[in-house]
Each structure stands twice: as structure tokens, then as C-alpha cells.
Design an enzyme around this catalytic site. Structure first.
Site, PDB file in Angstrom:
ATOM      1  N   ASP A  81       5.878  -5.288   6.129  1.00 31.89           N
ATOM      2  CA  ASP A  81       6.537  -6.681   6.374  1.00 31.89           C
ATOM      3  C   ASP A  81       6.404  -7.659   5.296  1.00 31.89           C
ATOM      4  O   ASP A  81       7.590  -8.446   4.924  1.00 31.89           O
ATOM      5  CB  ASP A  81       5.730  -7.388   7.524  1.00 31.89           C
ATOM      6  CG  ASP A  81       6.203  -6.982   8.865  1.00 31.89           C
ATOM      7  OD1 ASP A  81       7.375  -6.548   8.974  1.00 31.89           O
ATOM      8  OD2 ASP A  81       5.396  -7.387   9.824  1.00 31.89           O
ATOM      9  N   THR A 102       4.362   2.120   5.624  1.00 30.48           N
ATOM     10  CA  THR A 102       3.065   1.755   5.866  1.00 30.48           C
ATOM     11  C   THR A 102       2.270   2.576   6.822  1.00 30.48           C
ATOM     12  O   THR A 102       2.646   2.938   7.833  1.00 30.48           O
ATOM     13  CB  THR A 102       2.668   0.139   6.253  1.00 30.48           C
ATOM     14  OG1 THR A 102       1.259   0.173   6.522  1.00 30.48           O
ATOM     15  CG2 THR A 102       3.545  -0.232   7.493  1.00 30.48           C
ATOM     16  N   ARG A 126      -5.462  -2.375   8.796  1.00 33.06           N
ATOM     17  CA  ARG A 126      -5.526  -3.892   8.506  1.00 33.06           C
ATOM     18  C   ARG A 126      -5.738  -4.775   9.958  1.00 33.06           C
ATOM     19  O   ARG A 126      -6.859  -4.518  10.532  1.00 33.06           O
ATOM     20  CB  ARG A 126      -4.266  -4.484   8.134  1.00 33.06           C
ATOM     21  CG  ARG A 126      -4.338  -5.747   7.401  1.00 33.06           C
ATOM     22  CD  ARG A 126      -3.006  -6.097   6.869  1.00 33.06           C
ATOM     23  NE  ARG A 126      -2.512  -5.394   5.552  1.00 33.06           N
ATOM     24  CZ  ARG A 126      -3.059  -5.523   4.595  1.00 33.06           C
ATOM     25  NH1 ARG A 126      -3.798  -6.442   3.991  1.00 33.06           N
ATOM     26  NH2 ARG A 126      -2.422  -4.690   3.506  1.00 33.06           N
ATOM     27  N   ASP A 132       2.304  -1.242  11.870  1.00 33.30           N
ATOM     28  CA  ASP A 132       2.322  -2.591  12.330  1.00 33.30           C
ATOM     29  C   ASP A 132       3.479  -3.431  11.965  1.00 33.30           C
ATOM     30  O   ASP A 132       3.670  -4.625  11.805  1.00 33.30           O
ATOM     31  CB  ASP A 132       1.011  -3.361  11.592  1.00 33.30           C
ATOM     32  CG  ASP A 132       1.087  -3.474   9.824  1.00 33.30           C
ATOM     33  OD1 ASP A 132       1.883  -2.636   9.700  1.00 33.30           O
ATOM     34  OD2 ASP A 132       0.240  -4.288   9.650  1.00 33.30           O
ATOM     35  N   ARG A 161      13.289  10.237  -2.645  1.00 34.32           N
ATOM     36  CA  ARG A 161      14.128  11.303  -2.842  1.00 34.32           C
ATOM     37  C   ARG A 161      15.463  11.235  -2.077  1.00 34.32           C
ATOM     38  O   ARG A 161      16.565  11.513  -2.352  1.00 34.32           O
ATOM     39  CB  ARG A 161      13.412  12.612  -2.479  1.00 34.32           C
ATOM     40  CG  ARG A 161      14.347  13.995  -2.756  1.00 34.32           C
ATOM     41  CD  ARG A 161      13.235  15.179  -2.335  1.00 34.32           C
ATOM     42  NE  ARG A 161      14.136  16.453  -2.053  1.00 34.32           N
ATOM     43  CZ  ARG A 161      14.727  16.665  -0.897  1.00 34.32           C
ATOM     44  NH1 ARG A 161      14.506  16.310   0.076  1.00 34.32           N
ATOM     45  NH2 ARG A 161      15.134  17.958  -1.010  1.00 34.32           N
ATOM     46  N   ASP A 209      -0.180   1.690   8.665  1.00 37.01           N
ATOM     47  CA  ASP A 209      -0.608   0.744   9.825  1.00 37.01           C
ATOM     48  C   ASP A 209       0.241   0.670  10.798  1.00 37.01           C
ATOM     49  O   ASP A 209      -0.157   0.441  12.033  1.00 37.01           O
ATOM     50  CB  ASP A 209      -0.922  -0.647   9.410  1.00 37.01           C
ATOM     51  CG  ASP A 209      -1.881  -0.681   7.938  1.00 37.01           C
ATOM     52  OD1 ASP A 209      -2.631   0.309   7.926  1.00 37.01           O
ATOM     53  OD2 ASP A 209      -1.898  -1.754   7.411  1.00 37.01           O
ATOM     54  N   ARG A 212       0.751  -4.973  -4.961  1.00 38.46           N
ATOM     55  CA  ARG A 212       1.112  -6.034  -4.149  1.00 38.46           C
ATOM     56  C   ARG A 212       1.416  -7.177  -5.209  1.00 38.46           C
ATOM     57  O   ARG A 212       0.728  -7.326  -6.224  1.00 38.46           O
ATOM     58  CB  ARG A 212      -0.088  -6.236  -3.299  1.00 38.46           C
ATOM     59  CG  ARG A 212      -0.724  -5.220  -2.551  1.00 38.46           C
ATOM     60  CD  ARG A 212      -1.689  -5.617  -1.354  1.00 38.46           C
ATOM     61  NE  ARG A 212      -2.202  -4.304  -0.736  1.00 38.46           N
ATOM     62  CZ  ARG A 212      -1.768  -3.738   0.280  1.00 38.46           C
ATOM     63  NH1 ARG A 212      -0.397  -4.166   0.731  1.00 38.46           N
ATOM     64  NH2 ARG A 212      -2.246  -2.607   0.781  1.00 38.46           N
ATOM     65  N   GLY A 233       0.866  -1.367   0.167  1.00 41.12           N
ATOM     66  CA  GLY A 233      -0.004  -0.074  -0.035  1.00 41.12           C
ATOM     67  C   GLY A 233       0.921   1.233  -0.013  1.00 41.12           C
ATOM     68  O   GLY A 233       1.801   1.208   0.579  1.00 41.12           O
TER      69      GLY A 233
HETATM   70  O1  F6P Z   1      -1.754  -1.124   4.538  1.00 49.13           O
HETATM   71  C1  F6P Z   1      -2.369   0.027   4.259  1.00 49.13           C
HETATM   72  C2  F6P Z   1      -3.498  -0.475   4.289  1.00 49.13           C
HETATM   73  O2  F6P Z   1      -4.454   0.704   3.804  1.00 49.13           O
HETATM   74  C3  F6P Z   1      -4.400  -1.290   5.261  1.00 49.13           C
HETATM   75  O3  F6P Z   1      -4.705  -0.089   6.391  1.00 49.13           O
HETATM   76  C4  F6P Z   1      -5.578  -1.843   4.574  1.00 49.13           C
HETATM   77  O4  F6P Z   1      -6.062  -2.893   5.296  1.00 49.13           O
HETATM   78  C5  F6P Z   1      -5.064  -2.338   3.170  1.00 49.13           C
HETATM   79  O5  F6P Z   1      -3.990  -1.359   2.948  1.00 49.13           O
HETATM   80  C6  F6P Z   1      -6.075  -2.153   2.085  1.00 49.13           C
HETATM   81  O6  F6P Z   1      -5.284  -2.733   1.078  1.00 49.13           O
HETATM   82  P1  F6P Z   1      -5.536  -2.589  -0.615  1.00 49.13           P
HETATM   83  O7  F6P Z   1      -5.063  -1.036  -1.018  1.00 49.13           O
HETATM   84  O8  F6P Z   1      -4.806  -3.788  -1.180  1.00 49.13           O
HETATM   85  O9  F6P Z   1      -7.115  -2.468  -0.574  1.00 49.13           O
END
Ligand code: F6P
Length: 328
Positions: free
Chosen positions: A107, A129, A175, A133, A25, A131, A76, A15
Site C-alpha cells: 500500500d 507483500t 505487521r 494486507d 521477469r 502480509d 523503504r 519489504g
Molecule cells: O511487510 C512485510 C514485513 O515483513 C512485515 O511483516 C513486518 O512487519 C515488516 O515487513 C518488517 O519490516 P522491515 O523489513 O522494515 O523490518
């Protein structure tokens, strides 16, 4: 000091997150400034597997520090989970003379980087990210911008919630992790924050809390619900049926991932990008640039991926105490 690598590549994966452009940069300018060539890789690992590689110059990263998203584009890439995908990616690196690779992502992206390290490519990860996480670091690029974006949106919903004396459930991203919910819920003084790490799914308790608060004179009620719990719309219907109070759900979604990065994301992105290059210059590999105890540092990818971080439950408890100590 002579660099251990002559050419490096940079990609963003997973993401997008605000601050990724500042990191790109940082990588490009730090490398070129030390005589290291830089190849940009488009669309994450897809770009490595399908050879979407181009030379980057200092001017290519002009005017991007303030922009959200990633100018390299991202994806992804399930193929990177296969041996065939990893081999193709490693071959592309060798074809273009890419001896070192900076991977900006989460990760999942670091797992791909680790595989490339096993195939002789020096890799360094930068945590990117919204998140927050990633266990080995206390900061991930994009988090600060995302929580502030969420906070601004929650403040707006609060105006309408207060005017209509409603219950408002606002679902934020993250997530499986509750960091965005914790911070945006804390910062907005929410009455309830539902976190995957803590929530016991006892909806009756939640409903009792709403009713108690009404009795104590609170005229509206904000619930921040983490994506990891989800189901905000059906939850709103059940709460309205049980309390008789108008209840609405708002799912903030992707708007939390976009927008101009905060100063923190720009600065941390730039420093992490720059530090990643220095690690590759010094011949290091299989590292993640991290932020820990107020310092920028780095750690081994395998060790980083194996770590678990403690969720700050005490911060949740303080928030809950402050929004519950309320009398007319
Ligand atoms: O990891 C960032 C994030 O926005 C999460 O918060 C969310 O669960 C996920 O990506 C959504 O992913 P996608 O862009 O593949 O729908």
C-alpha cells in the site's frame, strides 16, 4: 496494436517478497516482446530519486523466477512521502523517457505511485507483500511462500514442544494484519491463534485454555502469535508462572520473507507482471493489478487504497473449533 508507451520502468519497493522476481521477469519479457523498452530501477523509489537506472534485456531476467528476494533490490523510502521527493522521481522518469512505471510493493508503495501519476507518469502497481494486507486484492505476492515457510518452522518447533510437553508460542510476521498467523496457525493445528483483528488481550482466558487442554489430555500447546500483538517472550514468562508448565517463545522473523517462491507465487507474479505491461501498453494509468474471485483484474489506485477488507473470522472460528474438540 501500437503501444501507448515506448519505454517503461520497473521497481520493487518496501519489504521484499518471494515472487517479486517472477513479476520482474514477467514485466521485462512481456514488454520487450511487444517492442517496449524496459529500464530497471534499483533500490525502490530511492533509485528513482537518485537516478539508479539501467537498461534491461531479456537475459537479465534469466534464472531468477526461482529466487526469493528481488534482483532489483528494494528500500523503504520516506523521501517519497515528500513533494520534493516525488518531483525528483518524476524528473528522473522524464530524463530517461520512462512513460510508464510498474511498482511492485504494498500500500505504501502504491501511494508513491499515485503521486507520480499526478505528475504525468503512467503507473501500475503489483501487490507484493507477504502480509496479504492490501484490501483491493485477495492475493499479494509472497504470501503463499511465507505461510508455507512459517508452517515448516512451526512443525519443527512442534516436535520439540511435544517431546518436552511444553507450551510453545511462535510469533509470525504480518505487521498489523493477522493473515500469516491465521493460515500458519490453521495449517499447523495450533491450539490458540492470536490475531490483531480478534484478540481481546484476555490472558487469563488463554491460561485457562492451556490448563483445560492439559486436563483433557493434550500434552503440549501451540500458540501462534501475530507480530501485531507481539511481546511473545514476556507472554511466555507469564504463562509459565501462571500454569507451572514450561513455556518457550520463538520469533520466526525474517526467515519468513526469504526463500524460493512457491509455484503459486511464481505463476501469479509472472501473470501480474505481464498484465501490468498490457495495461501500460493500452494507455492505462493509476491502476493496481489484482486477483479477485478467482480472476486477475485491475482497479483504480485511489479506490483500491480506500478499500477495507473483511477479516475472515469464520475461518478462525473453524480452526478454533477443530483444535478444541478434543477428549482423551
Ligand atoms: O511487510 C512485510 C514485513 O515483513 C512485515 O511483516 C513486518 O512487519 C515488516 O515487513 C518488517 O519490516 P522491515 O523489513 O522494515 O523490518
Amino acid at each position: 496494436m501500437e503501444s501507448a508507451v515506448k519505454t517503461i520502468g520497473v521497481l520493487t519497493s518496501g519489504g521484499d517478497a518471494p515472487g517479486m522476481n517472477a513479476a520482474i521477469r514477467g514485466v521485462v519479457r512481456r514488454a520487450l516482446g511487444q517492442g517496449i523498452n524496459v529500464k530497471g530501477i534499483s533500490e525502490g523509489y530511492d533509485g528513482l530519486i537518485y537516478d539508479k537506472i539501467f537498461d534491461m534485456q531479456a537475459k537479465d531476467v534469466s534464472d531468477i523466477i526461482q529466487r526469493g528476494g528481488t534482483v532489483l533490490h528494494t528500500a523503504r523510502c520516506p523521501e517519497m512521502l515528500t513533494e520534493k521527493g516525488v518531483l525528483r522521481a518524476a524528473e528522473t522518469c522524464k530524463k530517461h523517457g520512462i512513460e510508464g512505471l510498474v511498482v511492485i510493493g504494498g500500500d505504501g508503495s502504491f501511494k508513491g505511485a499515485r503521486e507520480l501519476a499526478h505528475h504525468g507518469i503512467n503507473v501500475v502497481g503489483i501487490p507484493g507483500t507477504i502480509d496479504l494486507d492490501i484490501s483491493c486484492t485477495e492475493y499479494t505476492l509472497g504470501f503463499d511462500t511465507a505461510v508455507n515457510t512459517a508452517l515448516e518452522a512451526i512443525d519443527k518447533v512442534r516436535d520439540t514442544s511435544a517431546s518436552h510437553e511444553r507450551v510453545s508460542i511462535i510469533e509470525v510476521m504480518g505487521r498489523h494484519a493477522g493473515y500469516i498467523a491465521l493460515w500458519s496457525g490453521f495449517g499447523s493445528g495450533a491450539e490458540d491463534i492470536l490475531l490483531p483483528e480478534i484478540y481481546d488481550y484476555d490472558e487469563e482466558k488463554l491460561i485457562d485454555h492451556i490448563i483445560e487442554n492439559r486436563k483433557r489430555g493434550k500434552t503440549h500447546h501451540i500458540i501462534i502469535n501475530a507480530e501485531g500483538i507481539g511481546h511473545s517472550t514476556s507472554m511466555a514468562k507469564r504463562i509459565e508462572a501462571a500454569t507451572g508448565i514450561e513455556t518457550r517463545a520463538t520469533i520466526l522473523g525474517y526467515m519468513q520473507r526469504g526463500g524460493s517462491p512457491t509455484c503459486r507465487d511464481r505463476m501469479y507474479g509472472s501473470i501480474m507482471g505481464s498484465n501490468a505491461v498490457d495495461l501500460l501498453r493500452d494507455g492505462k494509468s493509476n491502476r493496481i493489478v489484482i486477483f479477485k474471485e478467482g480472476q486477475f483484474d485491475d482497479c483504480d489506485i485511489d479506490e483500491g487504497l480506500a478499500m477495507k477488507k473483511e477479516f475472515p473470522i469464520n475461518q478462525y472460528e473453524i480452526s478454533r473449533f477443530l483444535s478444541s474438540s478434543y477428549t482423551k
